[in-house]
Scaffold this active site. Structure first.
Site, PDB file in Angstrom:
ATOM      1  N   GLY A  49       0.846  -1.181   0.000  1.00 48.36           N
ATOM      2  CA  GLY A  49       0.000   0.000   0.000  1.00 48.36           C
ATOM      3  C   GLY A  49       0.880   1.228   0.000  1.00 48.36           C
ATOM      4  O   GLY A  49       1.793   1.353   0.827  1.00 48.36           O
ATOM      5  N   ALA A  50       0.647   2.137  -0.932  1.00 52.40           N
ATOM      6  CA  ALA A  50       1.580   3.249  -1.128  1.00 52.40           C
ATOM      7  C   ALA A  50       1.934   4.001   0.155  1.00 52.40           C
ATOM      8  O   ALA A  50       3.121   4.142   0.489  1.00 52.40           O
ATOM      9  CB  ALA A  50       1.010   4.197  -2.191  1.00 52.40           C
ATOM     10  N   ASP A 239      -1.547   4.366  -6.441  1.00 52.57           N
ATOM     11  CA  ASP A 239      -0.134   4.250  -6.069  1.00 52.57           C
ATOM     12  C   ASP A 239       0.687   5.394  -6.632  1.00 52.57           C
ATOM     13  O   ASP A 239       1.786   5.672  -6.140  1.00 52.57           O
ATOM     14  CB  ASP A 239       0.410   2.903  -6.560  1.00 52.57           C
ATOM     15  CG  ASP A 239      -0.235   1.753  -5.818  1.00 52.57           C
ATOM     16  OD1 ASP A 239      -1.350   1.337  -6.206  1.00 52.57           O
ATOM     17  OD2 ASP A 239       0.356   1.289  -4.828  1.00 52.57           O
ATOM     18  N   ASN A 249      -2.893   2.376 -10.394  1.00 50.35           N
ATOM     19  CA  ASN A 249      -3.392   1.593  -9.278  1.00 50.35           C
ATOM     20  C   ASN A 249      -3.297   0.119  -9.621  1.00 50.35           C
ATOM     21  O   ASN A 249      -2.859  -0.273 -10.704  1.00 50.35           O
ATOM     22  CB  ASN A 249      -4.828   2.000  -8.946  1.00 50.35           C
ATOM     23  CG  ASN A 249      -5.269   1.536  -7.561  1.00 50.35           C
ATOM     24  OD1 ASN A 249      -4.582   1.725  -6.574  1.00 50.35           O
ATOM     25  ND2 ASN A 249      -6.424   0.882  -7.509  1.00 50.35           N
ATOM     26  N   LYS A 250      -3.729  -0.715  -8.676  1.00 49.83           N
ATOM     27  CA  LYS A 250      -3.613  -2.165  -8.861  1.00 49.83           C
ATOM     28  C   LYS A 250      -4.202  -2.616 -10.201  1.00 49.83           C
ATOM     29  O   LYS A 250      -5.252  -2.114 -10.619  1.00 49.83           O
ATOM     30  CB  LYS A 250      -4.352  -2.862  -7.714  1.00 49.83           C
ATOM     31  CG  LYS A 250      -4.243  -4.363  -7.688  1.00 49.83           C
ATOM     32  CD  LYS A 250      -2.821  -4.879  -7.751  1.00 49.83           C
ATOM     33  CE  LYS A 250      -1.950  -4.244  -6.707  1.00 49.83           C
ATOM     34  NZ  LYS A 250      -0.509  -4.502  -6.880  1.00 49.83           N
TER      35      LYS A 250
HETATM   36  C1  LIG Z   1      -3.668   3.417  -0.389  1.00 49.86           C
HETATM   37  S1  LIG Z   1      -2.541   2.780  -1.511  1.00 49.86           S
HETATM   38  C2  LIG Z   1      -3.258   1.251  -1.842  1.00 49.86           C
HETATM   39  C3  LIG Z   1      -2.853   0.707  -3.163  1.00 49.86           C
HETATM   40  O1  LIG Z   1      -1.685  -0.126  -3.046  1.00 49.86           O
HETATM   41  C4  LIG Z   1      -2.011  -1.408  -3.539  1.00 49.86           C
HETATM   42  O2  LIG Z   1      -0.955  -2.016  -4.205  1.00 49.86           O
HETATM   43  P1  LIG Z   1      -0.031  -3.101  -3.411  1.00 49.86           P
HETATM   44  O3  LIG Z   1      -0.948  -3.930  -2.570  1.00 49.86           O
HETATM   45  O4  LIG Z   1       0.649  -3.868  -4.525  1.00 49.86           O
HETATM   46  O5  LIG Z   1       0.949  -2.287  -2.597  1.00 49.86           O
HETATM   47  C5  LIG Z   1      -3.166  -1.157  -4.486  1.00 49.86           C
HETATM   48  O6  LIG Z   1      -2.730  -0.633  -5.720  1.00 49.86           O
HETATM   49  C6  LIG Z   1      -3.948  -0.168  -3.697  1.00 49.86           C
HETATM   50  O7  LIG Z   1      -4.915   0.575  -4.371  1.00 49.86           O
END
Ligand SMILES: CSC[C@H]1O[C@H](OP(=O)(O)O)[C@H](O)[C@@H]1O
Length: 359
Positions: A49-50, A239, A249-250
């Site tokens: 999570g960013a 992100d 984003n994801k």
């Molecule tokens: C509030 S940032 C959350 C964002 O991060 C996630 O990616 P990851 O789990 O690979 O770090 C995803 O893109 C979320 O939306």
């Protein structure tokens, strides 16, 4: 929230993180005692999570300064933490912030300055999450009232942009949590979010703990629900958002935005200012998209009937997989950006008016 994603341990210098790779079936914390351990926790997604990546990197710098406050180690720690994951801009933002503070400190002061600044990063994120929650709550309330004030607001979210991704209420989930406090009924469609299942394993877990009504759905279901009027709004995280409003984003977010646009469903992005990359404009062309191991696609980890945790391989063992971790949603598909200062149009002018100091 009843859990902490990251905090200083009782010894005053090591850092405890919640190991998110084990959720939802195991709840364990890991103690970080070196910069290298902090880097591995980001790379291997024990924390993700960013905003949380940024906070963990900040404490990684503090652990580095405790070990060796020299200029050389400052730069080495910066470089090694930066290379852990390429897409979430909070990582670079936090490291740049720490480096700017530390390079002007005497070596003898760097350890304490680093821990103070890392604590500031955590507190600031907590505050930003609440601000996003307040402004996002207004959007939920408007929809609730337009529906007559007696039917739940159906919100679709993708991946986990929740408390687990931050040092506070989350970004996409913050308005949802505040709606619960405000007694506005909400139901959340939770995208499972293949391949790492952040929705199924993380968002479902945290919403369940908070008593938020939700239904887990496959990533391919959202379009059907939108066609049948079963989604009142989408709220997702980001992100990295460009100066012109493109949202990285994801993986799979773009497809949800296309379905929302085609069905007239409002598509909002919860955007902390620390996730805006003011140096890029065209997200598709300029944002680096992380590619992760194919095993994350071919293998699934879960709970067996006898209560053990096991990992199984779904496709033929000889099958190779491509694993792109993010995609970019063009600004034209975004209804609005929910920042800690208010809801901005997904445009350069919209962001500049919200953050004039960045102009
Ligand atoms: C509030 S940032 C959350 C964002 O991060 C996630 O990616 P990851 O789990 O690979 O770090 C995803 O893109 C979320 O939306």
């Amino acid at each position: 929230m009843g859990f902490s994603t990251i905090h200083l341990s009782e010894d005053g210098w090591s850092v405890d993180i919640l190991d998110q790779t084990l959720l939802p079936h195991e709840f364990k914390t890991v103690r970080l005692t070196t910069m290298a351990e902090a880097a591995v926790s980001i790379r291997d997604m024990l924390v993700r999570g960013a905003p949380l990546i940024g906070a963990t990197a900040a404490y990684g710098m503090a652990l580095a300064m405790r070990q060796d406050p020299s200029d050389a180690n400052l730069q080495d720690a910066y470089d090694r933490l930066l290379e852990t994951r390429p897409t979430a801009v909070n990582l670079r933002w936090a490291l740049d912030d720490m480096k700017a503070v530390l390079k002007n400190c005497a070596e003898a002061d760097r350890e304490s300055a680093a821990y103070d600044r890392a604590a500031h990063v955590v507190l600031e994120d907590n505050s930003i999450c609440f601000g996003i929650g307040e402004h996002g709550l207004k959007l939920i309330r408007d929809i609730y009232q337009k529906k007559g004030g007696n039917a739940p607001v159906n919100i679709l979210t993708h991946c986990n942009a929740g408390a687990l991704a931050t040092c506070g209420l989350g970004t996409a989930t913050a308005p949802i949590y505040l709606a619960k406090i405000d007694h506005i009924p909400v139901h959340v469609w939770v995208d499972e979010t293949r391949p790492r299942n952040q929705g199924a394993a993380l968002t479902a877990w945290e919403l369940g703990r908070s008593g938020i009504e939700h239904s887990l759905i496959t990533d391919n279901t959202g379009g059907h629900l939108m066609q049948h009027g079963m989604v009142d709004m989408c709220i997702v995280g980001t992100d990295r958002t460009t100066a012109s409003g493109d949202v990285c984003n994801k993986i799979g977010t773009y497809l949800k935005a296309l379905a929302a646009h085609d069905n007239g469903v409002p598509f909002y992005v919860a955007l902390p200012s620390t996730t805006i990359d003011w140096t890029v404009n065209d997200g598709v062309k300029e944002i680096p998209i992380e590619e992760r191991a194919g095993e994350e696609v071919t293998q699934v980890r879960g709970l067996t009937a006898d209560g053990t945790i096991q990992t199984v391989t779904v496709p033929p063992v000889t099958t190779c997989a491509a694993n792109y971790a993010f995609d970019v949603t063009p600004a034209r598909l975004v209804t609005g950006l929910i920042t800690e200062r208010g809801v901005a149009p997904a445009t350069r002018d919209g962001l500049k008016s919200m953050f004039p100091e960045q102009a």
